[in-house]
Design a protein around this motif. Sequence first.
Motif, PDB file in Angstrom:
ATOM      1  N   ILE A   1      16.697  -5.815   4.981  1.00  0.00           N
ATOM      2  CA  ILE A   1      15.413  -6.422   5.318  1.00  0.00           C
ATOM      3  C   ILE A   1      14.506  -5.316   5.846  1.00  0.00           C
ATOM      4  O   ILE A   1      14.837  -4.655   6.836  1.00  0.00           O
ATOM      5  CB  ILE A   1      15.568  -7.533   6.364  1.00  0.00           C
ATOM      6  N   ILE A   2      13.397  -5.105   5.188  1.00  0.00           N
ATOM      7  CA  ILE A   2      12.462  -4.062   5.594  1.00  0.00           C
ATOM      8  C   ILE A   2      11.565  -4.570   6.711  1.00  0.00           C
ATOM      9  O   ILE A   2      11.292  -3.862   7.671  1.00  0.00           O
ATOM     10  CB  ILE A   2      11.623  -3.576   4.399  1.00  0.00           C
ATOM     11  N   GLY A   3      11.097  -5.792   6.602  1.00  0.00           N
ATOM     12  CA  GLY A   3      10.217  -6.359   7.618  1.00  0.00           C
ATOM     13  C   GLY A   3       9.312  -7.409   7.019  1.00  0.00           C
ATOM     14  O   GLY A   3       9.658  -8.030   6.018  1.00  0.00           O
ATOM     15  N   ASN A   4       8.142  -7.580   7.617  1.00  0.00           N
ATOM     16  CA  ASN A   4       7.175  -8.569   7.158  1.00  0.00           C
ATOM     17  C   ASN A   4       5.858  -7.897   6.791  1.00  0.00           C
ATOM     18  O   ASN A   4       5.490  -6.869   7.357  1.00  0.00           O
ATOM     19  CB  ASN A   4       6.915  -9.612   8.250  1.00  0.00           C
ATOM     20  N   VAL A   5       5.141  -8.497   5.863  1.00  0.00           N
ATOM     21  CA  VAL A   5       3.844  -7.984   5.424  1.00  0.00           C
ATOM     22  C   VAL A   5       2.845  -8.102   6.570  1.00  0.00           C
ATOM     23  O   VAL A   5       2.745  -9.150   7.200  1.00  0.00           O
ATOM     24  CB  VAL A   5       3.345  -8.767   4.195  1.00  0.00           C
ATOM     25  N   VAL A   6       2.135  -7.009   6.843  1.00  0.00           N
ATOM     26  CA  VAL A   6       1.089  -7.035   7.882  1.00  0.00           C
ATOM     27  C   VAL A   6      -0.303  -6.777   7.304  1.00  0.00           C
ATOM     28  O   VAL A   6      -1.294  -7.090   7.950  1.00  0.00           O
ATOM     29  CB  VAL A   6       1.364  -6.034   9.028  1.00  0.00           C
TER      30      VAL A   6
ATOM     31  N   ILE B   1      -3.932  -6.488  -6.063  1.00  0.00           N
ATOM     32  CA  ILE B   1      -3.241  -5.839  -4.953  1.00  0.00           C
ATOM     33  C   ILE B   1      -2.729  -4.479  -5.417  1.00  0.00           C
ATOM     34  O   ILE B   1      -2.086  -4.380  -6.461  1.00  0.00           O
ATOM     35  CB  ILE B   1      -2.067  -6.696  -4.456  1.00  0.00           C
ATOM     36  N   LYS B   2      -3.025  -3.421  -4.649  1.00  0.00           N
ATOM     37  CA  LYS B   2      -2.521  -2.080  -4.937  1.00  0.00           C
ATOM     38  C   LYS B   2      -1.277  -1.777  -4.119  1.00  0.00           C
ATOM     39  O   LYS B   2      -0.315  -1.210  -4.629  1.00  0.00           O
ATOM     40  CB  LYS B   2      -3.589  -1.034  -4.642  1.00  0.00           C
ATOM     41  N   LYS B   3      -1.294  -2.137  -2.816  1.00  0.00           N
ATOM     42  CA  LYS B   3      -0.184  -1.843  -1.905  1.00  0.00           C
ATOM     43  C   LYS B   3      -0.053  -2.979  -0.909  1.00  0.00           C
ATOM     44  O   LYS B   3      -1.020  -3.671  -0.612  1.00  0.00           O
ATOM     45  CB  LYS B   3      -0.442  -0.571  -1.100  1.00  0.00           C
ATOM     46  N   ILE B   4       1.166  -3.113  -0.391  1.00  0.00           N
ATOM     47  CA  ILE B   4       1.363  -3.964   0.776  1.00  0.00           C
ATOM     48  C   ILE B   4       1.880  -3.073   1.898  1.00  0.00           C
ATOM     49  O   ILE B   4       2.534  -2.062   1.648  1.00  0.00           O
ATOM     50  CB  ILE B   4       2.331  -5.149   0.514  1.00  0.00           C
ATOM     51  N   PHE B   5       1.549  -3.420   3.112  1.00  0.00           N
ATOM     52  CA  PHE B   5       1.989  -2.676   4.283  1.00  0.00           C
ATOM     53  C   PHE B   5       2.970  -3.567   5.036  1.00  0.00           C
ATOM     54  O   PHE B   5       2.665  -4.721   5.332  1.00  0.00           O
ATOM     55  CB  PHE B   5       0.798  -2.299   5.167  1.00  0.00           C
TER      56      PHE B   5
ATOM     57  N   PHE C   1      -3.043  -8.632  12.555  1.00  0.00           N
ATOM     58  CA  PHE C   1      -3.398  -9.127  11.246  1.00  0.00           C
ATOM     59  C   PHE C   1      -3.738  -8.001  10.276  1.00  0.00           C
ATOM     60  O   PHE C   1      -3.564  -8.141   9.089  1.00  0.00           O
ATOM     61  CB  PHE C   1      -4.590 -10.083  11.332  1.00  0.00           C
ATOM     62  N   PHE C   2      -4.230  -6.879  10.782  1.00  0.00           N
ATOM     63  CA  PHE C   2      -4.751  -5.862   9.890  1.00  0.00           C
ATOM     64  C   PHE C   2      -4.148  -4.473  10.069  1.00  0.00           C
ATOM     65  O   PHE C   2      -4.440  -3.596   9.303  1.00  0.00           O
ATOM     66  CB  PHE C   2      -6.272  -5.772  10.041  1.00  0.00           C
ATOM     67  N   SER C   3      -3.330  -4.253  11.079  1.00  0.00           N
ATOM     68  CA  SER C   3      -2.751  -2.924  11.264  1.00  0.00           C
ATOM     69  C   SER C   3      -1.479  -3.013  12.082  1.00  0.00           C
ATOM     70  O   SER C   3      -1.174  -4.038  12.663  1.00  0.00           O
ATOM     71  CB  SER C   3      -3.756  -1.997  11.967  1.00  0.00           C
ATOM     72  N   PHE C   4      -0.763  -1.910  12.126  1.00  0.00           N
ATOM     73  CA  PHE C   4       0.454  -1.830  12.918  1.00  0.00           C
ATOM     74  C   PHE C   4       0.094  -1.701  14.388  1.00  0.00           C
ATOM     75  O   PHE C   4      -0.959  -1.205  14.743  1.00  0.00           O
ATOM     76  CB  PHE C   4       1.295  -0.608  12.505  1.00  0.00           C
TER      77      PHE C   4
ATOM     78  N   GLY D   1       6.265   1.550  10.060  1.00  0.00           N
ATOM     79  CA  GLY D   1       6.247   0.652   8.927  1.00  0.00           C
ATOM     80  C   GLY D   1       6.210   1.466   7.661  1.00  0.00           C
ATOM     81  O   GLY D   1       6.397   2.675   7.679  1.00  0.00           O
ATOM     82  N   MET D   2       5.986   0.781   6.554  1.00  0.00           N
ATOM     83  CA  MET D   2       5.921   1.500   5.296  1.00  0.00           C
ATOM     84  C   MET D   2       4.918   0.854   4.357  1.00  0.00           C
ATOM     85  O   MET D   2       4.587  -0.320   4.490  1.00  0.00           O
ATOM     86  CB  MET D   2       7.300   1.600   4.647  1.00  0.00           C
TER      87      MET D   2
END
Length: 79
Positions: free
Chosen positions: A19-24, A35-39, A49-52, A58-59
Amino acid sequence: MLYSDFRKKEVINLRDCRIIGNVVDMEFDECSGCIKKIFVADRPCFCSFFSFFPGETGMEICFKDIRQIGPDIILVDVC
């Protein structure tokens, strides 16, 4: 699918079933709207909601590395 639904999904790497984590956050192409990338944050993120959070790791995962988006999880293939 709404962004709020997308954020609730766990991201799992197919290479090691970890498990890497959740989309932020997401990055979109301005012209196509695709969509180009997910963080993805290393831990579930309830307030951001918009950043770490500061100090949180994260990745970034390119959309081409997403293999399947299911009702509860997102399967990716990353090294």
